[in-house]
Design an enzyme around this catalytic site. Sequence first.
Site, mmCIF file in Angstrom:
data_model
loop_
_atom_site.group_PDB
_atom_site.id
_atom_site.type_symbol
_atom_site.label_atom_id
_atom_site.label_comp_id
_atom_site.label_asym_id
_atom_site.label_seq_id
_atom_site.Cartn_x
_atom_site.Cartn_y
_atom_site.Cartn_z
ATOM 1 N N ARG A 195 0.738 -1.229 0.023
ATOM 2 C CA ARG A 195 0.168 0.063 0.036
ATOM 3 C C ARG A 195 0.833 1.231 0.098
ATOM 4 O O ARG A 195 0.476 2.369 -0.393
ATOM 5 C CB ARG A 195 -0.914 0.248 1.249
ATOM 6 N N GLN A 222 -10.247 10.061 6.716
ATOM 7 C CA GLN A 222 -10.052 8.636 7.141
ATOM 8 C C GLN A 222 -8.927 7.878 6.286
ATOM 9 O O GLN A 222 -8.502 6.730 6.908
ATOM 10 C CB GLN A 222 -11.263 7.867 6.965
ATOM 11 N N ASP A 252 -3.399 7.709 3.151
ATOM 12 C CA ASP A 252 -2.559 7.957 1.662
ATOM 13 C C ASP A 252 -1.761 9.213 1.461
ATOM 14 O O ASP A 252 -0.841 9.229 0.550
ATOM 15 C CB ASP A 252 -3.321 7.553 0.443
ATOM 16 N N HIS A 309 -6.922 8.190 11.088
ATOM 17 C CA HIS A 309 -6.455 6.733 11.171
ATOM 18 C C HIS A 309 -5.039 6.656 10.940
ATOM 19 O O HIS A 309 -4.622 5.662 10.652
ATOM 20 C CB HIS A 309 -7.293 5.943 10.193
ATOM 21 N N GLY A 342 -16.802 10.993 -0.431
ATOM 22 C CA GLY A 342 -16.033 9.419 -0.640
ATOM 23 C C GLY A 342 -15.941 8.461 0.474
ATOM 24 O O GLY A 342 -15.180 7.981 0.678
ATOM 25 N N THR A 343 -17.078 8.575 1.268
ATOM 26 C CA THR A 343 -17.020 7.641 2.420
ATOM 27 C C THR A 343 -18.381 6.755 2.537
ATOM 28 O O THR A 343 -19.387 7.432 2.290
ATOM 29 C CB THR A 343 -16.646 8.342 3.717
ATOM 30 N N SER A 344 -18.071 5.871 2.980
ATOM 31 C CA SER A 344 -19.294 4.839 2.946
ATOM 32 C C SER A 344 -20.171 4.989 4.215
ATOM 33 O O SER A 344 -21.188 4.568 4.522
ATOM 34 C CB SER A 344 -19.052 3.455 2.951
ATOM 35 N N CYS A 381 -16.109 12.216 -7.388
ATOM 36 C CA CYS A 381 -15.808 13.359 -6.840
ATOM 37 C C CYS A 381 -14.758 14.452 -7.646
ATOM 38 O O CYS A 381 -14.779 15.544 -7.220
ATOM 39 C CB CYS A 381 -15.339 13.251 -5.300
HETATM 40 C C1 BV8 Z 1 -12.930 2.182 17.904
HETATM 41 C C2 BV8 Z 1 -6.898 2.586 8.598
HETATM 42 C C3 BV8 Z 1 -13.121 2.135 19.940
HETATM 43 C C4 BV8 Z 1 -6.556 1.019 8.331
HETATM 44 C C5 BV8 Z 1 -9.387 2.241 9.075
HETATM 45 C C6 BV8 Z 1 -20.084 -2.821 15.380
HETATM 46 C C7 BV8 Z 1 -20.955 -1.718 15.250
HETATM 47 C C8 BV8 Z 1 -20.235 -0.353 15.062
HETATM 48 C C9 BV8 Z 1 -18.940 -0.058 15.369
HETATM 49 C C10 BV8 Z 1 -18.045 -1.519 15.514
HETATM 50 C C11 BV8 Z 1 -18.780 -2.654 15.530
HETATM 51 N N1 BV8 Z 1 -17.906 -3.521 15.877
HETATM 52 C C12 BV8 Z 1 -16.908 -2.915 15.734
HETATM 53 C C13 BV8 Z 1 -16.916 -1.456 15.656
HETATM 54 C C14 BV8 Z 1 -15.960 -0.532 15.671
HETATM 55 C C15 BV8 Z 1 -15.186 -0.347 14.472
HETATM 56 C C16 BV8 Z 1 -16.174 -0.287 13.139
HETATM 57 O O1 BV8 Z 1 -16.671 0.857 13.224
HETATM 58 N N2 BV8 Z 1 -16.155 -1.256 12.527
HETATM 59 C C17 BV8 Z 1 -17.135 -1.215 11.428
HETATM 60 C C18 BV8 Z 1 -16.405 -1.923 10.327
HETATM 61 C C19 BV8 Z 1 -18.435 -1.501 11.659
HETATM 62 N N3 BV8 Z 1 -14.334 0.831 14.496
HETATM 63 C C20 BV8 Z 1 -13.137 0.525 15.091
HETATM 64 O O2 BV8 Z 1 -12.573 -0.270 15.515
HETATM 65 C C21 BV8 Z 1 -12.473 1.988 15.264
HETATM 66 N N4 BV8 Z 1 -12.096 2.017 16.872
HETATM 67 O O3 BV8 Z 1 -14.090 2.027 17.348
HETATM 68 O O4 BV8 Z 1 -12.395 2.277 18.870
HETATM 69 C C22 BV8 Z 1 -13.124 0.889 20.397
HETATM 70 C C23 BV8 Z 1 -11.913 0.123 20.616
HETATM 71 C C24 BV8 Z 1 -12.037 -1.209 21.210
HETATM 72 C C25 BV8 Z 1 -13.303 -1.970 20.883
HETATM 73 C C26 BV8 Z 1 -14.312 -1.389 20.150
HETATM 74 C C27 BV8 Z 1 -14.264 -0.076 20.052
HETATM 75 C C28 BV8 Z 1 -11.184 1.982 14.522
HETATM 76 C C29 BV8 Z 1 -11.541 2.054 12.978
HETATM 77 C C30 BV8 Z 1 -10.484 2.565 11.997
HETATM 78 C C31 BV8 Z 1 -9.795 1.288 11.433
HETATM 79 N N5 BV8 Z 1 -9.119 1.813 10.331
HETATM 80 N N6 BV8 Z 1 -8.266 2.536 8.377
HETATM 81 C C32 BV8 Z 1 -5.910 0.870 7.063
HETATM 82 O O5 BV8 Z 1 -6.359 1.817 6.118
HETATM 83 O O6 BV8 Z 1 -5.292 -0.064 6.734
HETATM 84 S S1 BV8 Z 1 -10.683 2.271 8.747
HETATM 85 C C33 BV8 Z 1 -10.811 2.426 7.043
HETATM 86 O O7 BV8 Z 1 -12.124 1.905 6.773
HETATM 87 C C34 BV8 Z 1 -10.856 3.771 6.525
HETATM 88 O O8 BV8 Z 1 -9.850 4.279 7.223
HETATM 89 C C35 BV8 Z 1 -11.993 4.003 6.455
HETATM 90 O O9 BV8 Z 1 -12.517 4.779 7.880
HETATM 91 C C36 BV8 Z 1 -12.945 2.881 6.553
HETATM 92 C C37 BV8 Z 1 -13.283 2.719 5.033
HETATM 93 O O10 BV8 Z 1 -14.479 3.425 5.103
HETATM 94 P P1 BV8 Z 1 -14.354 4.533 3.733
HETATM 95 O O11 BV8 Z 1 -13.153 5.373 3.596
HETATM 96 O O12 BV8 Z 1 -15.646 5.113 3.686
HETATM 97 O O13 BV8 Z 1 -14.104 3.602 2.310
HETATM 98 P P2 BV8 Z 1 -15.324 2.710 1.463
HETATM 99 O O14 BV8 Z 1 -14.493 1.828 0.764
HETATM 100 O O15 BV8 Z 1 -15.979 1.927 2.617
HETATM 101 O O16 BV8 Z 1 -16.272 3.587 0.935
HETATM 102 C C38 BV8 Z 1 -15.804 4.266 -0.141
HETATM 103 C C39 BV8 Z 1 -16.753 5.048 -0.650
HETATM 104 O O17 BV8 Z 1 -16.224 5.837 -1.658
HETATM 105 C C40 BV8 Z 1 -17.956 4.522 -1.150
HETATM 106 O O18 BV8 Z 1 -19.204 5.094 -0.442
HETATM 107 C C41 BV8 Z 1 -17.925 4.821 -2.402
HETATM 108 O O19 BV8 Z 1 -19.371 4.823 -3.006
HETATM 109 C C42 BV8 Z 1 -17.272 6.244 -2.741
HETATM 110 N N7 BV8 Z 1 -16.862 6.310 -3.822
HETATM 111 C C43 BV8 Z 1 -16.085 5.373 -4.578
HETATM 112 N N8 BV8 Z 1 -15.473 6.062 -5.839
HETATM 113 C C44 BV8 Z 1 -15.850 7.276 -5.633
HETATM 114 C C45 BV8 Z 1 -16.554 7.424 -4.421
HETATM 115 N N9 BV8 Z 1 -17.107 8.688 -4.192
HETATM 116 C C46 BV8 Z 1 -16.932 9.645 -5.021
HETATM 117 N N10 BV8 Z 1 -16.162 9.555 -6.264
HETATM 118 C C47 BV8 Z 1 -15.714 8.451 -6.321
HETATM 119 N N11 BV8 Z 1 -15.061 8.366 -7.610
#
Ligand code: BV8
Length: 267
Positions: free
Chosen positions: A66, A101, A104, A119, A210-212, A254
């Site tokens: 990455r 988030q 990069d 993050h 650009g976030t889900s 975007c």
């Molecule tokens: C925490 C770094 C406290 C790593 C990342 C159950 C319910 C709720 C929450 C939880 C649960 N179980 C666990 C949790 C907590 C968990 C969480 O939320 N899980 C989710 C999956 C349910 N969260 C955590 O663990 C966070 N910490 O809560 O701490 C805690 C502590 C202990 C125990 C419990 C809680 C930490 C989260 C951080 C993780 N690290 N990134 C790496 O990159 O390697 S997260 C990573 O995923 C990203 O950083 C980002 O945040 C996320 C991805 O989301 P997006 O960026 O939105 O990307 P995605 O692909 O999903 O979407 C892309 C979007 O763009 C789409 O909508 C698409 O349509 C759109 N798009 C695409 N192309 C375009 C576009 N838009 C416009 N133009 C385009 N061309």
Amino acid sequence: MKSFRETLLNAKNVLILTGSGISAESGIPTFRGAGGFWRKYQAQSLATPEVFASNPSLVWEFYEYRRTVAAQAKPNKAHEAIAEFQKRLSKENKIVSIVTQNIDGLHQRAGAENVLELHGSLYKTRCTKCKNVEQNESLPICPALEGKGSPDPKALSSDIPVEDLPRCEKQDCGGLLRPHIVWFGENLDKDVLRKAYEAVETCDACLVIGTSSVVYPAAMFAPQVARRGISVAEFNIESTPATRDFKYHFEGPCTVTVPEALETQEC
Ligand code: BV8
Ligand code: ZN
């Protein structure tokens, strides 16, 4: 779009929240979509402290890949429009907070300042022993990772011995380095969170790009701004679980919609 641009004309403190979708058109795969895989793993199944503890070599191969992909990517028109917008408003003593988030570094490479990386960053390491955090852009990050990290599902793990993985160079430390990135199940840095909440509570306009909106706590910020009665505009190629919270939803890539919203009003 006209009415949102009006709002921006009167705004003095704009919050811009971004996710991996803003870097998609720079060639960096998003998490959800087909690109969210590396070898046979879903990206988020490797971004955990448990997997790093049990197989640091595999996780470092994943991040070496990455780092290479992101280093070869270029900021796109959306990153550039945001950086320009921030420069323009700062000349009028107005604030544009960029909270991402993404890890990069493309916002910074487009010229954005004071980017809040919720993050962490692909280009920072943290020592698992002395906790020292360093900026590190070298490719490969260490000799043993040279040419490693191929995303090919048939590629075999290199099983690099832990002593040959990136090590701390601090005096008498030598601890194993990890990416300075927030993994799933890990808390976000409390200072970063405080600054993010401050922007959420003080902004008078907000763009969420650009976030889900499924990963917490990042997914909470834009809806929280909307609950304050502030105009939020979502920029995405599809609607998300948070779309109904927002006043505006601009559908499309975007690189088209964000410049449209942020470019100066031709007088
Ligand atoms: C925490 C770094 C406290 C790593 C990342 C159950 C319910 C709720 C929450 C939880 C649960 N179980 C666990 C949790 C907590 C968990 C969480 O939320 N899980 C989710 C999956 C349910 N969260 C955590 O663990 C966070 N910490 O809560 O701490 C805690 C502590 C202990 C125990 C419990 C809680 C930490 C989260 C951080 C993780 N690290 N990134 C790496 O990159 O390697 S997260 C990573 O995923 C990203 O950083 C980002 O945040 C996320 C991805 O989301 P997006 O960026 O939105 O990307 P995605 O692909 O999903 O979407 C892309 C979007 O763009 C789409 O909508 C698409 O349509 C759109 N798009 C695409 N192309 C375009 C576009 N838009 C416009 N133009 C385009 N061309
Ligand atoms: Zn150390």
